[in-house]
Design a protein around this motif. Structure first.
Motif: not given
Ligand code: ADP
Ligand code: MG
Lengths: 310, 251
Positions: A187-188, A191, B87, B90-96, B100, B104, B159, B162-163
């Motif tokens: 996905e990224n 990141r 970043f 924007s840095a996310v995991f789009p489909h999680l 989730e 991560i 984000e 998550t950080t």
């Protein structure tokens, strides 16, 4: 919830597979299962890590030679032959993967293709592979010294068990803590790196798992047809597994099984058309890429979601 | 220690095919401070972040983190040392899902990230902590939504959550408030102030009122070089800084 849906689909598949020999030749079914496992292994890499390998024939065909050789020449039992093929494919995956995974996108595909060509030429030149003849008349020794697998029907159920084991390993991998990291990387990637994941190591493990299971598929195929030949390692085989996965649905759990079924059935019925099979496969490829990007299973799932949502 | 610097750089330089994006930058970031990096577009702020976190290799110069030379470290290991970046895009995991996404970041601490034979349900042990973090940025009620469905400003908030999940000693935030509405800006400002009590924050931000309110010290960059440094009051009165901002029409 997903678990249950997948579980039901798997049970349905299993029921169908158990009943199938009543209607279809076991040898044909075994071929489908071997290629289905091959495609599922390939899909683990392309569908869940986003790495398109164009050299997976080296694992499939390499393992076929290894299991053929150890069973025929060294007299190893069948089960050890398949395990040996799997182990060697994993090892080959470790070496080639370490070289390839640092590349991105099309470069990754090109490096895997180049490495697979090297393996092909090795198999062409090496003595133990039998050159153009391949390794023929690989014996079907009784499984675990007990079960007579010369009988196609009996062997079919063994192959089904091998397939299920491989499939469940892949399924669990996708739904494991490791699989979760793989998804994040797909996905990224930057990141994932910035969160402290050394992504190359995860990609490498996924590559090795994919190679190992592709090896299981190839090794089993060698015992089924009692033959390991250059066909199994050449680049067309790498292309075929890409096609199966695309047709069935990349990144879907069951897509590769459907894709393998479709392509193998087609090859069987169109065998009379000779070279035209390639043209027809090419056409299917074009149609899938243009019209059914998600593949059979992918489109079905999208349709189902639309229906449920709307 | 008054002079306790968590991060220092000497002569940090990055050239892209002859074009110097960052030139001879000597940063001094004090521990437990909020340090803002500002400057017109193209000044080299993002490139600096990429150098500090090793997403780019410096052409010249040295980076010290906690007194340790990290110039040759790899990106993933920088995060493990406690310096975590966000970043500009924007840095996310789009489909999680949101849950989730945060999980991560928490997951590595379990030490099971290579366990392909273990059920993902083993990760549920992290849910409570993940929900707490989502709550801290006001996203708790969206935990099961896919990140792609969030509006831009909320993605930035995710984000940050998550950080924070990595409990970093130092956070590098690249324009954390870009694209946010007033309300969200206030909320995230408050959050940054709160988390900075035990951490160091280095942030790039264009919203000068946020910078004025939050930062202890400001470094102004222009064309790859440090133009001025100091508190908001000194920096904002510096004629060169005013000119740099007027000159490019940037506010
Ligand atoms: N990968 C790259 N290749 C070439 N030039 C780059 C690259 N990254 C940034 N630059 C250039 O470096 C300069 C600084 O960019 P950047 O660090 O993104 O500025 P800022 O974040 O301060 O707006 C810009 O002129 C930009 O075009
Ligand atoms: Mg920038």
């Amino acid at each position: 919830m997903t678990w249950n849906r997948d579980m039901l689909a798997f049970l349905a598949f299993l029921a169908l597979a158990i009943a199938a020999p009543a209607a279809v030749y076991p040898v044909f079914l075994m071929k489908v299962l071997c290629f289905a496992l091959f495609a599922c292994a390939f899909n683990l890499l392309v569908g869940y890590v986003g790495l398109l390998s164009f050299g997976h024939a080296m694992f499939f065909g390499g393992a076929a030679y290894i299991s053929g050789h150890v069973v025929k020449v060294w007299g190893w039992p069948t089960e050890l032959g398949i395990l040996a093929g799997t182990a060697c494919a994993a090892l080959l995956g470790l070496v080639t993967g370490a070289i390839a995974i640092r590349r991105q996108g099309i470069y990754f595909a090109m490096v895997t293709l180049a490495l697979a060509q090297m393996v092909f030429f090795f198999c062409l030149q090496a003595n133990f592979t039998g050159g153009e003849d391949g390794i023929q008349a690989i014996p079907r020794r009784p499984l675990l010294g007990l079960l007579d697998i010369k009988n196609d029907l009996t062997f079919y159920y063994v192959v089904l068990a091998v397939f299920c084991a491989g499939f469940l390993v892949i399924y669990r991998t996708i739904h494991s803590p490791f699989g979760q990291v793989l998804k994040a990387i797909r996905e990224n990637e930057p990141r994932a790196v910035s969160l402290g994941y050394r992504v190359d190591q995860y990609k490498l493990l996924a590559f090795v798992l994919s190679a190992a299971l592709a090896g299981t598929a190839g090794a089993t195929k060698a015992i089924v047809f009692q033959l390991a030949s250059l066909t199994d390692v050449q680049w067309q085989m790498s292309g075929e597994v890409v096609l199966m996965t695309l047709v069935g649905g990349m990144g879907t759990v069951f897509g590769p099984i459907v894709g393998a079924g479709v392509i193998i059935t087609m090859q069987n019925y169109l065998a009379g058309f000779g070279e035209w099979v390639l043209v027809i496969q090419g056409l299917i490829f074009v149609v899938v890429v243009l019209a059914f990007r998600r593949g059979v299973v992918g489109e079905l799932m999208a349709w189902w979601r639309r229906r449920a949502g709307g | 220690m008054a002079d306790d610097h968590i991060l220092t750089t000497d002569g940090l330089t990055k050239e892209f095919a002859g074009f110097v994006a960052v030139r001879n930058v000597a940063l001094r970031v004090r521990r437990h401070s909020i340090h803002a990096l500002i400057g017109p577009n193209g000044a080299g702020k993002t490139t600096c972040f990429n150098l500090l976190t090793k997403f780019l290799r410096p052409t010249r110069g040295r980076i010290l983190y906690n007194g340790r030379d990290i110039t040759a470290e790899r990106s993933a290991d920088i995060a493990r040392l406690g310096m975590v970046r966000s970043f500009q895009i924007s840095a996310v995991f789009p489909h999680l899902t949101l849950l989730e996404n945060v999980r991560i970041a928490l997951q590595r601490t379990l030490g099971t990230s290579f366990h392909f034979w273990r059920s993902e349900r083993s990760l549920d042990a992290l849910n409570a902590r993940a929900e707490e973090l989502l709550d801290s940025v006001g996203l708790a009620q969206y935990r099961d939504l896919a990140a792609v469905e969030l509006p831009y400003g909320r993605k930035r908030a995710l984000e940050i959550a998550t950080t924070l999940a990595l409990d970093p000693e130092m956070m590098l935030l690249d324009e954390p408030m870009a694209g946010m509405g007033h309300e969200d800006i206030d909320k995230i400002s408050e959050l940054i102030r709160k988390v900075a009590a035990r951490r160091t924050v280095l942030m790039v931000e264009h919203n000068l009122s946020v910078v004025a309110k939050l930062s202890d010290i400001i470094t102004v960059m222009r064309r790859g070089e440090i133009l001025a440094e100091g508190t908001y009051d000194t920096v904002s009165r510096n004629p060169e800084v005013i000119e740099a901002y007027m000159g490019t029409g940037h506010g």
